[in-house]
Design a protein around this motif. Structure first.
Motif, PDB file in Angstrom:
ATOM      1  N   VAL A 214       0.194 -11.499   7.734  1.00  0.00           N
ATOM      2  CA  VAL A 214      -1.033 -12.270   7.535  1.00  0.00           C
ATOM      3  C   VAL A 214      -2.221 -11.315   7.630  1.00  0.00           C
ATOM      4  CG1 VAL A 214      -2.536 -14.052   8.511  1.00  0.00           C
ATOM      5  CG2 VAL A 214      -0.077 -14.431   8.370  1.00  0.00           C
ATOM      6  N   VAL A 215      -3.078 -11.356   6.626  1.00  0.00           N
ATOM      7  CA  VAL A 215      -4.282 -10.534   6.596  1.00  0.00           C
ATOM      8  C   VAL A 215      -5.482 -11.467   6.653  1.00  0.00           C
ATOM      9  CG1 VAL A 215      -5.633  -8.857   5.278  1.00  0.00           C
ATOM     10  CG2 VAL A 215      -3.121  -8.755   5.219  1.00  0.00           C
ATOM     11  N   LEU A 216      -6.366 -11.228   7.620  1.00  0.00           N
ATOM     12  CA  LEU A 216      -7.579 -12.026   7.769  1.00  0.00           C
ATOM     13  C   LEU A 216      -8.785 -11.115   7.672  1.00  0.00           C
ATOM     14  CD1 LEU A 216      -6.516 -14.202  10.834  1.00  0.00           C
ATOM     15  CD2 LEU A 216      -6.392 -14.818   8.409  1.00  0.00           C
TER      16      LEU A 216
ATOM     17  N   ASP B  55       4.207 -10.209  -2.203  1.00  0.00           N
ATOM     18  CA  ASP B  55       3.248 -11.306  -2.126  1.00  0.00           C
ATOM     19  C   ASP B  55       2.450 -11.182  -0.845  1.00  0.00           C
ATOM     20  OD1 ASP B  55       4.221 -12.352  -4.452  1.00  0.00           O
ATOM     21  OD2 ASP B  55       5.532 -13.800  -3.472  1.00  0.00           O
ATOM     22  N   ARG B  56       1.185 -11.493  -0.902  1.00  0.00           N
ATOM     23  CA  ARG B  56       0.382 -11.546   0.306  1.00  0.00           C
ATOM     24  C   ARG B  56      -0.845 -12.384   0.033  1.00  0.00           C
ATOM     25  NH1 ARG B  56      -2.810  -5.973   1.895  1.00  0.00           N
ATOM     26  NH2 ARG B  56      -4.708  -6.565   0.872  1.00  0.00           N
TER      27      ARG B  56
END
Length: 118
Positions: A47-49, A3-4
């Motif tokens: 966390v990917v921004l 999941d991400r």
């Protein structure tokens, strides 16, 4: 596949945003175009921004009414790593809801909270 979630956020100053997130220990995964970026992707602790500047689908200034949570193995280690690199206005705090947290504010006004269970 794990999941991400990826949040896409607005910035008015991409160069400063990239500089700040690199100083805050995020991996700068990509930026486009290389010479004057209007898009970038950064990641840390799952966390990917992504950030967009210039013409975006969103009117007005960058806003997010809340914060983004990251879960490192040790909040104290993150605070030590970032000391002198980015502003740590609140320091490490133990919250009544059973978490140790370190809250940062990026140059766009977005809040990031590093948290671990006590």
């Amino acid at each position: 596949m794990s999941d991400r979630a990826v949040a896409i956020l607005k910035t008015h100053d991409m160069v400063e945003t990239i500089r700040w997130y690199a100083a805050a220990g995020f991996d700068v995964r990509d930026r486009l175009p290389d010479d004057n970026p209007t898009w970038c992707e950064v990641a840390r602790n799952g966390v990917v921004l992504q950030f967009l500047s210039g013409d975006t689908p969103w009117l007005g200034a960058p806003t997010l009414t809340g914060c983004l949570y990251l879960y490192p193995p040790s909040v104290a280690a993150v605070a030590e790593e970032l000391k002198g690199k980015v502003d740590l206005p609140f320091g490490v705090e133990e919250r009544e809801w059973g978490r140790r947290e370190l809250v940062l504010q990026d140059p766009n006004g977005y809040y990031l909270t590093f948290a671990e269970d006590l």
